[in-house]
Design a protein around this motif. Structure first.
Motif, PDB file in Angstrom:
ATOM      1  N   THR A  69       0.859  -1.190   0.000  1.00  0.00           N
ATOM      2  CA  THR A  69       0.000   0.000   0.000  1.00  0.00           C
ATOM      3  C   THR A  69       0.888   1.231   0.000  1.00  0.00           C
ATOM      4  OG1 THR A  69      -1.921   1.023   1.069  1.00  0.00           O
ATOM      5  CG2 THR A  69      -0.192   0.235   2.537  1.00  0.00           C
TER       6      THR A  69
ATOM      7  N   TRP B 168      -2.659   6.164  -1.676  1.00  0.00           N
ATOM      8  CA  TRP B 168      -3.901   5.372  -1.781  1.00  0.00           C
ATOM      9  C   TRP B 168      -4.746   5.563  -0.520  1.00  0.00           C
ATOM     10  CZ3 TRP B 168      -7.157   1.957   0.455  1.00  0.00           C
ATOM     11  CH2 TRP B 168      -8.096   1.318  -0.355  1.00  0.00           C
TER      12      TRP B 168
ATOM     13  N   ARG C 262      -8.341   7.542  -0.639  1.00  0.00           N
ATOM     14  CA  ARG C 262      -9.565   6.738  -0.454  1.00  0.00           C
ATOM     15  C   ARG C 262     -10.210   6.916   0.916  1.00  0.00           C
ATOM     16  NH1 ARG C 262     -10.413   3.034  -5.114  1.00  0.00           N
ATOM     17  NH2 ARG C 262      -8.520   3.455  -6.264  1.00  0.00           N
TER      18      ARG C 262
ATOM     19  N   CYS D 298     -19.623  -0.090  14.613  1.00  0.00           N
ATOM     20  CA  CYS D 298     -19.326   1.290  14.959  1.00  0.00           C
ATOM     21  C   CYS D 298     -20.545   2.066  15.456  1.00  0.00           C
ATOM     22  CB  CYS D 298     -18.717   1.970  13.752  1.00  0.00           C
ATOM     23  SG  CYS D 298     -17.493   0.925  12.951  1.00  0.00           S
TER      24      CYS D 298
ATOM     25  N   ARG E 290      -4.386  -5.802   3.230  1.00  0.00           N
ATOM     26  CA  ARG E 290      -4.285  -4.348   3.035  1.00  0.00           C
ATOM     27  C   ARG E 290      -5.640  -3.663   2.899  1.00  0.00           C
ATOM     28  NH1 ARG E 290      -2.470  -3.331  -3.266  1.00  0.00           N
ATOM     29  NH2 ARG E 290      -4.273  -4.373  -4.187  1.00  0.00           N
ATOM     30  N   SER E 291      -6.656  -4.432   2.487  1.00  0.00           N
ATOM     31  CA  SER E 291      -7.976  -3.810   2.306  1.00  0.00           C
ATOM     32  C   SER E 291      -8.582  -3.342   3.619  1.00  0.00           C
ATOM     33  CB  SER E 291      -8.967  -4.785   1.677  1.00  0.00           C
ATOM     34  OG  SER E 291      -8.387  -5.441   0.619  1.00  0.00           O
TER      35      SER E 291
ATOM     36  N   MET F 161     -16.297  -7.575   3.709  1.00  0.00           N
ATOM     37  CA  MET F 161     -16.889  -6.231   3.590  1.00  0.00           C
ATOM     38  C   MET F 161     -17.096  -5.877   2.127  1.00  0.00           C
ATOM     39  SD  MET F 161     -15.662  -2.559   5.120  1.00  0.00           S
ATOM     40  CE  MET F 161     -14.176  -2.309   4.182  1.00  0.00           C
TER      41      MET F 161
ATOM     42  N   GLY G 229     -17.187  -2.918   0.496  1.00  0.00           N
ATOM     43  CA  GLY G 229     -16.851  -1.527   0.819  1.00  0.00           C
ATOM     44  C   GLY G 229     -17.772  -0.511   0.184  1.00  0.00           C
ATOM     45  N   ARG G 230     -18.106  -0.748  -1.082  1.00  0.00           N
ATOM     46  CA  ARG G 230     -18.926   0.256  -1.784  1.00  0.00           C
ATOM     47  C   ARG G 230     -20.349   0.303  -1.258  1.00  0.00           C
ATOM     48  NH1 ARG G 230     -16.056   0.842  -7.576  1.00  0.00           N
ATOM     49  NH2 ARG G 230     -14.058   1.207  -6.550  1.00  0.00           N
TER      50      ARG G 230
ATOM     51  N   VAL H  91     -21.245  -0.626   1.798  1.00  0.00           N
ATOM     52  CA  VAL H  91     -21.150  -0.036   3.143  1.00  0.00           C
ATOM     53  C   VAL H  91     -21.100   1.484   3.019  1.00  0.00           C
ATOM     54  CG1 VAL H  91     -19.672   0.216   5.181  1.00  0.00           C
ATOM     55  CG2 VAL H  91     -20.054  -2.052   4.195  1.00  0.00           C
TER      56      VAL H  91
ATOM     57  N   ALA I 122     -15.276   6.843   9.909  1.00  0.00           N
ATOM     58  CA  ALA I 122     -14.808   5.640   9.198  1.00  0.00           C
ATOM     59  C   ALA I 122     -13.923   6.037   8.039  1.00  0.00           C
ATOM     60  CB  ALA I 122     -15.992   4.836   8.691  1.00  0.00           C
ATOM     61  N   ASN I 123     -14.280   7.163   7.414  1.00  0.00           N
ATOM     62  CA  ASN I 123     -13.660   7.504   6.148  1.00  0.00           C
ATOM     63  C   ASN I 123     -14.023   8.956   5.848  1.00  0.00           C
ATOM     64  OD1 ASN I 123     -13.608   7.920   3.277  1.00  0.00           O
ATOM     65  ND2 ASN I 123     -13.452   5.697   3.011  1.00  0.00           N
TER      66      ASN I 123
ATOM     67  N   ILE J 168     -16.786   9.457   3.296  1.00  0.00           N
ATOM     68  CA  ILE J 168     -18.145   9.217   3.815  1.00  0.00           C
ATOM     69  C   ILE J 168     -18.609  10.453   4.592  1.00  0.00           C
ATOM     70  CG2 ILE J 168     -19.535   7.852   5.451  1.00  0.00           C
ATOM     71  CD1 ILE J 168     -17.875   5.405   4.718  1.00  0.00           C
TER      72      ILE J 168
ATOM     73  N   ASN K  19     -10.337   4.642  11.789  1.00  0.00           N
ATOM     74  CA  ASN K  19     -11.648   4.185  12.246  1.00  0.00           C
ATOM     75  C   ASN K  19     -11.462   3.402  13.546  1.00  0.00           C
ATOM     76  OD1 ASN K  19     -14.082   2.901  12.676  1.00  0.00           O
ATOM     77  ND2 ASN K  19     -14.320   2.158  10.586  1.00  0.00           N
TER      78      ASN K  19
ATOM     79  N   PHE L 168     -22.987   4.668  12.050  1.00  0.00           N
ATOM     80  CA  PHE L 168     -23.494   3.464  11.400  1.00  0.00           C
ATOM     81  C   PHE L 168     -22.555   2.325  11.764  1.00  0.00           C
ATOM     82  CE2 PHE L 168     -20.286   2.445   8.246  1.00  0.00           C
ATOM     83  CZ  PHE L 168     -19.560   3.626   8.170  1.00  0.00           C
TER      84      PHE L 168
HETATM   85  O1  UT7 Z   1     -16.401   0.018  10.257  1.00  0.00           O
HETATM   86  C1  UT7 Z   1     -15.992  -0.369   8.975  1.00  0.00           C
HETATM   87  C2  UT7 Z   1     -16.725   0.476   8.063  1.00  0.00           C
HETATM   88  N1  UT7 Z   1     -16.257   0.320   6.738  1.00  0.00           N
HETATM   89  C3  UT7 Z   1     -16.240   1.342   5.915  1.00  0.00           C
HETATM   90  O2  UT7 Z   1     -16.566   2.447   6.280  1.00  0.00           O
HETATM   91  C4  UT7 Z   1     -15.818   1.080   4.508  1.00  0.00           C
HETATM   92  C5  UT7 Z   1     -16.575   1.898   3.515  1.00  0.00           C
HETATM   93  N2  UT7 Z   1     -15.912   1.778   2.246  1.00  0.00           N
HETATM   94  C6  UT7 Z   1     -14.790   2.443   1.984  1.00  0.00           C
HETATM   95  O3  UT7 Z   1     -14.359   3.276   2.751  1.00  0.00           O
HETATM   96  C7  UT7 Z   1     -14.105   2.161   0.669  1.00  0.00           C
HETATM   97  O4  UT7 Z   1     -14.881   1.235  -0.056  1.00  0.00           O
HETATM   98  C8  UT7 Z   1     -12.674   1.586   0.907  1.00  0.00           C
HETATM   99  C9  UT7 Z   1     -11.761   2.688   1.417  1.00  0.00           C
HETATM  100  C10 UT7 Z   1     -12.674   0.418   1.876  1.00  0.00           C
HETATM  101  C11 UT7 Z   1     -12.104   1.115  -0.438  1.00  0.00           C
HETATM  102  O5  UT7 Z   1     -12.184   2.140  -1.411  1.00  0.00           O
HETATM  103  P1  UT7 Z   1     -12.753   1.806  -2.862  1.00  0.00           P
HETATM  104  O6  UT7 Z   1     -12.655   3.050  -3.635  1.00  0.00           O
HETATM  105  O7  UT7 Z   1     -14.123   1.208  -2.694  1.00  0.00           O
HETATM  106  O8  UT7 Z   1     -11.680   0.777  -3.399  1.00  0.00           O
HETATM  107  P2  UT7 Z   1     -11.873  -0.749  -3.835  1.00  0.00           P
HETATM  108  O9  UT7 Z   1     -12.176  -1.606  -2.679  1.00  0.00           O
HETATM  109  O10 UT7 Z   1     -12.787  -0.803  -5.009  1.00  0.00           O
HETATM  110  O11 UT7 Z   1     -10.419  -1.094  -4.312  1.00  0.00           O
HETATM  111  C12 UT7 Z   1      -9.810  -0.413  -5.422  1.00  0.00           C
HETATM  112  C13 UT7 Z   1      -8.430  -1.003  -5.632  1.00  0.00           C
HETATM  113  C14 UT7 Z   1      -8.429  -2.525  -5.726  1.00  0.00           C
HETATM  114  O12 UT7 Z   1      -7.488  -2.868  -6.723  1.00  0.00           O
HETATM  115  P3  UT7 Z   1      -7.973  -3.294  -8.193  1.00  0.00           P
HETATM  116  O13 UT7 Z   1      -8.867  -4.472  -7.977  1.00  0.00           O
HETATM  117  O14 UT7 Z   1      -8.693  -2.094  -8.717  1.00  0.00           O
HETATM  118  O15 UT7 Z   1      -6.696  -3.589  -8.883  1.00  0.00           O
HETATM  119  C15 UT7 Z   1      -7.901  -2.955  -4.382  1.00  0.00           C
HETATM  120  O16 UT7 Z   1      -7.241  -4.207  -4.428  1.00  0.00           O
HETATM  121  O17 UT7 Z   1      -7.560  -0.680  -4.533  1.00  0.00           O
HETATM  122  C16 UT7 Z   1      -6.920  -1.865  -4.073  1.00  0.00           C
HETATM  123  N3  UT7 Z   1      -6.617  -1.725  -2.661  1.00  0.00           N
HETATM  124  C17 UT7 Z   1      -5.520  -1.114  -2.192  1.00  0.00           C
HETATM  125  N4  UT7 Z   1      -4.471  -0.562  -2.825  1.00  0.00           N
HETATM  126  C18 UT7 Z   1      -3.504  -0.001  -2.073  1.00  0.00           C
HETATM  127  C19 UT7 Z   1      -7.390  -2.110  -1.593  1.00  0.00           C
HETATM  128  N5  UT7 Z   1      -6.779  -1.769  -0.455  1.00  0.00           N
HETATM  129  C20 UT7 Z   1      -5.625  -1.142  -0.802  1.00  0.00           C
HETATM  130  C21 UT7 Z   1      -4.582  -0.556  -0.054  1.00  0.00           C
HETATM  131  N6  UT7 Z   1      -3.543   0.003  -0.719  1.00  0.00           N
HETATM  132  N7  UT7 Z   1      -4.576  -0.514   1.293  1.00  0.00           N
END
Ligand code: UT7
Length: 325
Positions: free
Chosen positions: A27, A31, A35, A112, A150-151, A215, A217-218, A220, A254-255, A258, A282, A312
């Motif tokens: 990571t 990023w 994000r 949360c 990493r996610s 999760m 993510g989208r 949520v 959380a973000n 959001i 978070n 939430f």
């Molecule tokens: O209490 C828990 C509450 N949870 C939340 O509030 C989560 C709500 N959702 C989010 O905040 C966002 O969905 C996230 C921040 C978790 C993720 O953002 P996203 O824009 O939805 O990204 P994504 O999951 O669609 O991932 C995009 C890319 C993926 O790569 P590919 O498939 O496009 O090649 C992931 O593998 O980012 C990649 N990725 C990372 N890259 C670098 C995922 N985690 C990481 C990371 N560093 N840590």
């Protein structure tokens, strides 16, 4: 009347930056920042566990209220990362604080949203019988999460926050709380392993499933924005207020995206939304009480301010509270 008599917050000393994470998993700072808005978070020391964090925040809240543990009539702890599987963290906390043999219980599993839900329960209990209730939101997520995924790992931090509620005149009045649940969405944020449907076994230990969060993510993200903003609308309506009356919204941290989207939906400027997710990540059910404590410490809340809390969490749960300082 349900008054808030005291506020407390605690974060452990150890700072974990985005660059620290990029040395461990694939990571980078860009990023994570783009994000999530998170720059750093705090992680508990090896010898700290959930009750240590909770006791630190609770002690500050008691001091702020000018009370001792002996004055507390009930203890509620919201956490998804408890001191032990059983008994609950509230039992450990009751003993640690040296409180009387009062009712003590956890609200666990609601992610949360736990602290604001706990405020709802505590407020209702207080209205039945005037008493002083210690309400804590605490999370030590770093101990239980998967440090190789990493996610998820970059999103979280450890913290605790607490308030003391009482029937006396206090620093603020907890005017109302609304809460809701959509149990058709249990799948969008869940840690399945360890429950009766998917008990711990050799396979889950080997595969790491025991600490794997599922999760979407989208989804949520979308639900979080929709539910946190509509819960604010509902609590405003019930208290006969409008957004113009709101001095500060304290949303679950959380973000940053959001939080920004909630601010946009509520049509308020960023200076009326409390944000500290860049500093702490978070911290689950601790974000709202910790931010409430920190906002007061930093002079962001003045006497006379009307403040709304909204959160939430996995479930899918949501809750909002109206607080008049
Ligand atoms: O209490 C828990 C509450 N949870 C939340 O509030 C989560 C709500 N959702 C989010 O905040 C966002 O969905 C996230 C921040 C978790 C993720 O953002 P996203 O824009 O939805 O990204 P994504 O999951 O669609 O991932 C995009 C890319 C993926 O790569 P590919 O498939 O496009 O090649 C992931 O593998 O980012 C990649 N990725 C990372 N890259 C670098 C995922 N985690 C990481 C990371 N560093 N840590």
């Amino acid at each position: 009347m349900a008054a808030i008599l005291g506020f407390g917050g605690y974060v452990p000393e150890r700072v974990m930056t985005n660059d620290d994470w990029s040395a461990l998993v694939d990571t980078d700072d860009e990023w994570i920042t783009v994000r999530t808005g998170i720059k750093r978070r705090r992680f508990a020391a090896d010898d700290e566990a959930t009750v240590d964090l909770a006791a630190n925040a609770a002690t500050k809240a008691l001091d702020d209220a000018g009370l001792s543990a002996a004055d507390i009539d009930e203890i509620v702890v919201a956490t998804d990362t408890p001191e032990a599987y059983t008994p609950d963290t509230a039992s450990f906390l009751q003993h640690r604080l040296g409180a009387r043999e009062v009712p003590a219980y956890d609200l666990g599993g609601s992610g949360c949203a736990g602290f604001v839900q706990a405020l709802d329960v505590a407020r209702a209990r207080m209205l039945l019988e005037p008493k002083r209730i210690l309400v804590v939101g605490v999370e030590l997520i770093s101990r239980l999460m998967d440090w190789t995924d990493r996610s998820f790992c970059v999103l979280f931090g450890d913290a605790a926050g607490a308030v003391v509620l009482g029937p006396d005149t206090g620093k603020a009045e907890l005017l109302d709380v609304v809460a809701g649940t959509d149990g058709s969405q249990t799948d969008i944020l869940t840690l399945k392993t360890g429950g009766t449907r998917h008990p711990f076994n050799e396979e889950s230990l080997k595969s790491g499933a025991y600490h794997h969060l599922d999760m979407d993510g989208r989804r949520v993200f979308r639900e979080a924005v929709h539910r946190m903003s509509s819960a604010v609308g509902e609590v405003l309506e019930r208290t006969g207020r409008t957004m113009d009356d709101v001095a500060l919204v304290i949303p679950h941290q959380a973000n940053k995206r959001i939080i920004d989207a909630v601010g946009h939906k509520l049509d308020i400027t960023e200076d009326r939304v409390y944000i500290n997710v860049h500093e702490y990540g978070n911290t689950g059910s601790a974000t709202v009480p910790f931010a409430l404590w920190e906002a007061r410490e930093k002079g962001r809340i003045a006497a006379g301010d009307f403040v709304v809390l909204t959160a939430f969490g996995a479930g899918f749960h949501w809750a909002a509270a109206a607080v008049q300082f």
